[in-house]
Design a protein around this motif. Structure first.
Motif, PDB file in Angstrom:
ATOM      1  N   ILE A  29      40.536  32.509  45.911  1.00 40.89           N
ATOM      2  CA  ILE A  29      40.092  33.685  46.673  1.00 40.89           C
ATOM      3  C   ILE A  29      38.577  33.763  46.831  1.00 40.89           C
ATOM      4  O   ILE A  29      38.070  34.652  47.525  1.00 40.89           O
ATOM      5  N   TRP A  30      37.837  32.841  46.240  1.00 38.48           N
ATOM      6  CA  TRP A  30      36.392  33.011  46.092  1.00 38.48           C
ATOM      7  C   TRP A  30      35.636  32.858  47.399  1.00 38.48           C
ATOM      8  O   TRP A  30      34.441  33.193  47.480  1.00 38.48           O
ATOM      9  N   TRP A  31      36.279  32.383  48.430  1.00 38.38           N
ATOM     10  CA  TRP A  31      35.675  32.217  49.754  1.00 38.38           C
ATOM     11  C   TRP A  31      35.671  33.507  50.562  1.00 38.38           C
ATOM     12  O   TRP A  31      34.956  33.619  51.572  1.00 38.38           O
ATOM     13  N   ILE A  32      36.467  34.481  50.151  1.00 41.50           N
ATOM     14  CA  ILE A  32      36.763  35.630  51.015  1.00 41.50           C
ATOM     15  C   ILE A  32      35.546  36.512  51.261  1.00 41.50           C
ATOM     16  O   ILE A  32      35.336  37.006  52.383  1.00 41.50           O
ATOM     17  N   TYR A  33      34.713  36.717  50.259  1.00 44.96           N
ATOM     18  CA  TYR A  33      33.537  37.582  50.450  1.00 44.96           C
ATOM     19  C   TYR A  33      32.651  37.059  51.578  1.00 44.96           C
ATOM     20  O   TYR A  33      32.252  37.801  52.478  1.00 44.96           O
ATOM     21  N   ASP A  34      32.336  35.754  51.547  1.00 41.48           N
ATOM     22  CA  ASP A  34      31.464  35.204  52.587  1.00 41.48           C
ATOM     23  C   ASP A  34      32.184  35.075  53.918  1.00 41.48           C
ATOM     24  O   ASP A  34      31.551  35.174  54.977  1.00 41.48           O
ATOM     25  N   ALA A  35      33.492  34.865  53.892  1.00 37.15           N
ATOM     26  CA  ALA A  35      34.241  34.865  55.152  1.00 37.15           C
ATOM     27  C   ALA A  35      34.148  36.228  55.824  1.00 37.15           C
ATOM     28  O   ALA A  35      33.977  36.328  57.055  1.00 37.15           O
ATOM     29  N   ALA A  36      34.246  37.286  55.032  1.00 41.15           N
ATOM     30  CA  ALA A  36      34.108  38.639  55.586  1.00 41.15           C
ATOM     31  C   ALA A  36      32.694  38.878  56.118  1.00 41.15           C
ATOM     32  O   ALA A  36      32.509  39.582  57.115  1.00 41.15           O
ATOM     33  N   ARG A  37      31.728  38.289  55.481  1.00 40.83           N
ATOM     34  CA  ARG A  37      30.339  38.448  55.916  1.00 40.83           C
ATOM     35  C   ARG A  37      30.078  37.745  57.249  1.00 40.83           C
ATOM     36  O   ARG A  37      29.390  38.295  58.131  1.00 40.83           O
ATOM     37  N   VAL A  38      30.624  36.539  57.427  1.00 39.29           N
ATOM     38  CA  VAL A  38      30.295  35.761  58.632  1.00 39.29           C
ATOM     39  C   VAL A  38      31.129  36.161  59.846  1.00 39.29           C
ATOM     40  O   VAL A  38      30.767  35.822  60.971  1.00 39.29           O
ATOM     41  N   VAL A  39      32.228  36.880  59.648  1.00 37.06           N
ATOM     42  CA  VAL A  39      33.047  37.275  60.794  1.00 37.06           C
ATOM     43  C   VAL A  39      32.417  38.498  61.462  1.00 37.06           C
ATOM     44  O   VAL A  39      31.840  39.373  60.797  1.00 37.06           O
ATOM     45  N   LYS A  40      32.487  38.540  62.769  1.00 33.48           N
ATOM     46  CA  LYS A  40      31.894  39.636  63.535  1.00 33.48           C
ATOM     47  C   LYS A  40      32.673  40.934  63.336  1.00 33.48           C
ATOM     48  O   LYS A  40      33.883  40.916  63.101  1.00 33.48           O
ATOM     49  N   ARG A  41      31.954  42.032  63.469  1.00 35.65           N
ATOM     50  CA  ARG A  41      32.634  43.322  63.477  1.00 35.65           C
ATOM     51  C   ARG A  41      33.526  43.380  64.712  1.00 35.65           C
ATOM     52  O   ARG A  41      33.124  43.033  65.805  1.00 35.65           O
ATOM     53  N   GLY A  42      34.755  43.811  64.500  1.00 30.73           N
ATOM     54  CA  GLY A  42      35.747  43.762  65.567  1.00 30.73           C
ATOM     55  C   GLY A  42      36.588  42.505  65.509  1.00 30.73           C
ATOM     56  O   GLY A  42      37.526  42.351  66.279  1.00 30.73           O
ATOM     57  N   GLY A  43      36.255  41.600  64.593  1.00 24.00           N
ATOM     58  CA  GLY A  43      37.049  40.398  64.362  1.00 24.00           C
ATOM     59  C   GLY A  43      37.860  40.546  63.089  1.00 24.00           C
ATOM     60  O   GLY A  43      38.115  41.651  62.619  1.00 24.00           O
TER      61      GLY A  43
END
Length: 226
Positions: free
Chosen positions: A59-73
């Protein structure tokens, strides 16, 4: 900045940390669930090697995945019934809103405890949004029936069918979208992105699979732009 239509050989945790905030439209990925599985259906010398980091739900990738995805994505994350809560909790802790759990009917059951449990025939795909997400087209059902990749056709032990990824991409993004897969494997998500006119970035720690993913995606990218 990572150029679109690229496959990077490397650790997803390291690569994700180097990516810009809100730089991709959708993350679609099949992370290690913690299955540590190797099929016994093929002869021993033809069996595919186990994937890395598959001893526990990764699960350790999820924080940065949430950071790099655009708002509305958002994030579409494959999981299994017995670990889906772990991934859902991690997605929420990263600031995303879990909107749906999609059931993928694989049209064929797996193995498991042959005498003590029901035959496993499905996996789940957790959809979590960043901010207000709106579907670009018709509202899809949360049940998708799509045959899994046959054992004799697998190029990766956890390979997902391109047709399934195409459906997910087309129902959640527009043709100008940039799709990120931090666990690209053999490249099914990237192929689906190319086939549907989207751009992609893939990350894969295993050099063999990274090269395979890049080759497969590039072939379809050429076909899409020819």
């Amino acid at each position: 900045m990572i150029q679109p239509n690229t496959v990077i050989t490397g650790d997803s945790l390291t690569v994700l940390r180097s990516m810009d905030d809100e730089s991709v439209d959708m993350v679609i990925t099949d992370p290690p669930y913690g299955i540590d599985y190797q099929s016994g259906r093929k002869e021993k010398e033809r069996r595919l090697a186990k994937i890395k980091n598959d001893k526990a739900p990764f699960i350790w990738w999820i924080y940065d995945a949430a950071r790099v995805v655009k708002r509305g994505g958002g994030v579409l994350c494959f999981a299994r019934w017995d670990v889906q809560q772990t991934f859902m909790d991690a997605l929420r802790l990263a600031g995303l809103t879990v909107k749906s759990v999609i059931v993928w009917d694989k049209k064929a059951h797996g193995m498991g405890d042959l005498k003590g449990s029901f035959a496993p025939r499905y996996e789940v795909i957790i959809f979590a949004a960043k901010g207000r997400f709106e579907l670009p087209g018709k509202r899809p059902d949360d049940l998708i029936a799509c045959a899994k990749v046959g054992n004799q056709s697998l190029t990766h032990p956890n390979e997902k069918p391109v047709e399934l990824l195409e459906q997910l991409i087309e129902t959640t993004t527009t043709p100008d979208a940039l799709i990120l897969d931090p666990f690209a494997g053999s490249g099914s998500t990237l192929v689906a992105a190319a086939k549907t006119g989207r751009q992609y970035i893939g990350i894969e720690i295993d050099e063999h699979y990274s090269q395979l993913a890049a080759t497969r995606a590039a072939e379809h990218q050429k076909g899409a732009t020819a």
